[in-house]
Each structure stands twice: as structure tokens, then as C-alpha cells.
Design a protein around this motif. Sequence first.
Motif, mmCIF file in Angstrom:
data_model
loop_
_atom_site.group_PDB
_atom_site.id
_atom_site.type_symbol
_atom_site.label_atom_id
_atom_site.label_comp_id
_atom_site.label_asym_id
_atom_site.label_seq_id
_atom_site.Cartn_x
_atom_site.Cartn_y
_atom_site.Cartn_z
ATOM 1 N N UNK A 190 10.924 83.263 30.405
ATOM 2 C CA UNK A 190 11.198 82.005 31.107
ATOM 3 C C UNK A 190 11.469 82.205 32.586
ATOM 4 N N UNK A 191 11.326 83.426 33.077
ATOM 5 C CA UNK A 191 11.480 83.674 34.507
ATOM 6 C C UNK A 191 12.860 83.303 35.012
ATOM 7 N N UNK A 192 12.894 82.553 36.093
ATOM 8 C CA UNK A 192 14.168 82.199 36.727
ATOM 9 C C UNK A 192 14.739 80.878 36.218
ATOM 10 N N UNK A 193 14.242 80.393 35.089
ATOM 11 C CA UNK A 193 14.637 79.073 34.576
ATOM 12 C C UNK A 193 16.154 78.889 34.536
ATOM 13 N N UNK A 194 16.863 79.869 34.011
ATOM 14 C CA UNK A 194 18.295 79.708 33.741
ATOM 15 C C UNK A 194 19.179 80.436 34.751
ATOM 16 N N UNK A 195 18.573 81.028 35.763
ATOM 17 C CA UNK A 195 19.339 81.874 36.678
ATOM 18 C C UNK A 195 20.439 81.105 37.405
ATOM 19 N N UNK A 196 20.130 79.911 37.884
ATOM 20 C CA UNK A 196 21.108 79.158 38.665
ATOM 21 C C UNK A 196 22.330 78.765 37.830
ATOM 22 N N UNK A 197 22.169 78.094 36.689
ATOM 23 C CA UNK A 197 23.378 77.734 35.930
ATOM 24 C C UNK A 197 24.161 78.942 35.432
ATOM 25 N N UNK A 198 23.474 80.023 35.090
ATOM 26 C CA UNK A 198 24.187 81.217 34.633
ATOM 27 C C UNK A 198 24.983 81.842 35.771
ATOM 28 N N UNK A 199 24.407 81.846 36.970
ATOM 29 C CA UNK A 199 25.132 82.367 38.132
ATOM 30 C C UNK A 199 26.326 81.477 38.460
ATOM 31 N N UNK A 200 26.154 80.173 38.348
ATOM 32 C CA UNK A 200 27.265 79.261 38.607
ATOM 33 C C UNK A 200 28.358 79.425 37.561
ATOM 34 N N UNK A 201 27.987 79.710 36.321
ATOM 35 C CA UNK A 201 28.977 79.992 35.269
ATOM 36 C C UNK A 201 29.812 81.214 35.650
ATOM 37 N N UNK A 202 29.160 82.253 36.167
ATOM 38 C CA UNK A 202 29.868 83.459 36.593
ATOM 39 C C UNK A 202 30.867 83.136 37.696
#
Length: 303
Positions: A90-102
Motif C-alpha cells: 500500500x506504499x505510503x497510504x498509512x504513513x501520515x496517521x501512523x506518524x501522527x499516532x507516534x
Amino acid sequence: MKIWVTGMHLSLDQREQLEKLGHEITMLQRESDIIECDVSEVEALVCQNVFTYRTLNEFPRLQVVQAVSAGLDRLPIEQLKERDIRVYNAGDTYAVPMAEWVVWQLLDFMKYGAAFREKQQNRHWEKERRLLELSGKTVTILGVGNVSEAIAKRLRAFDMHLIGVGHREKEVPFVDRYVLMDSLYDVLRVSDVIILALPLTDDTYHLINQDALAVMKEDSILMNVARGAVIDEEALVKSLHDGKFFGVALDVFETEPIQSDHPLYEFEWVNLTPHNSYVSDQVNNRLFQNVYKNLQQYTNYFS
């Protein structure tokens, strides 16, 4: 190309966009629905966990598998390679919300969010003198993919020192220092924050074991947005009983869902979320863009 889509929702407009590429689309509401289907004509799969229900041998015409997840550990990768079947994640699909969770979890620990919430609930006015700054802290990120890059981009804004850990020699411009796995324990010893954002493979299964936990700072923070089995949970629970860690934030677990009597629920300095870090209002559109791009590239290359 006959494409079966499950594990994601397609709007009417998105379906029409794929059909304009010349594809015939079949939607399945649930991946388990594939048990009752004739899959002999399927040429491409957009899925997450279909191979729990059907074997690869039952797809004689399969050419492409597009995973709707960033990780590929639920796919029979070696068999797909043997069949020369193209695989996309899925490439960068979930990168933003996962980074914001961190960032959310990290700030919650450093700024004693739980203490303030308790005081508010009890209508108790008292200053909190233990607050910490993120500035100057050393963060080690295991993994150097899309999620790690998104995490690093956000933590750099807090003037944190970033170390990346990976398996291969490569340029990793979004961290201050990059090391290979054979230096893992060296960087764990000096890290204030350890973030797991790497794929689950034979090499990373229980990578964070009793020995790795032992070398981490007593007051460090451990966070996992990778896969649960990257951590030996039994060893982690033992270290928590020994008073290890300033904070632990886990979004993934060895067995999901965890049961209500799981020992991880016992610790006040452990934050648990139910494999939820990837969720946001933007991911469905981003996932479609990645799926469309990959199928378009494949179609153009082989047409």
C-alpha cells in the motif's frame, strides 16, 4: 484484466476509473466471501488476507496481487515469487496517521497527559512539575520505509536526534545517523525513544527480545506500529514487572485482539490501542491512488 477487490471500499467513481483502464472489477464485501467463489479466471487481486481462505494454486491465471496493507507478511511471498506474480504493497497510504499516532503518544508521555486527565476528572487544580522536553532526546527508528520517513519528518521539528536502523547499506537522508542491524544494541543503549516501524519477517520475529530489552535505558520509551510479533511480549511483560521503561505505547500485538485479562493491561505506563494507528479520514483516498497507480503501471508495461 479481471480484478477482484476486497479489503477496501471503492466508490462508484473509483470503480469507473479502474474500468477505464480496461479492467473488469468484481467486489467482495468480505475476504472470507472468496471461499464460495470460482477464482479460476481471476487475474489480479486487491486484498489483505485472501490466502487465509484460498491457496495460491487455486488462482491459475493470477498475475498481480495488490495488498491493501503496508506489510506483506500475510501473503505467500515465496510462492508468489516462484510464479513470477507481481506484488505491490500500500506504499505510503498509512504513513501520515501512523506518524501522527507516534507524535501523539510521545507527547502524551513526555507531558504527563494521564496525570492532567486524572486531575481534571477529580477537579483538582495542581501544577505538574515533571514535564519533559522532546528537544535533544535521541530517537531510534527501526525500519527506514514510508512510515519511518513520515515519523522522522515530524520528530525532526522537535529538534530530536534521529537514528535509523535497517538491513542494507543505503542512503537514508531523513535521519541524522543510519546503522545496520548488527549495531542495533549499540544504539538501543543510548536511545531515549525506540520506535518499531519495520516489516515482520523471519529476521525480525522477536527482534525485541529479552536481550534487546535489557540493554535499553530504564527510563526509555518503546513504541510499536510495526507488527506485534516483532516484540517478544512475554519478555516485555517481564521487563515491565521489573519496572522498566518510562512509557510503552503499543498499537499491535502478537495475537489480536488481546483478551481482557492480558497482562499488558496491568501497567499504568503502558498505552494500548487496538491496531488503530493507520486509521484516518484520508487513507481510503490515498489507498485508491496507490492501487490505481500500480495497476496503471502494470497495465501500461505489459500492454
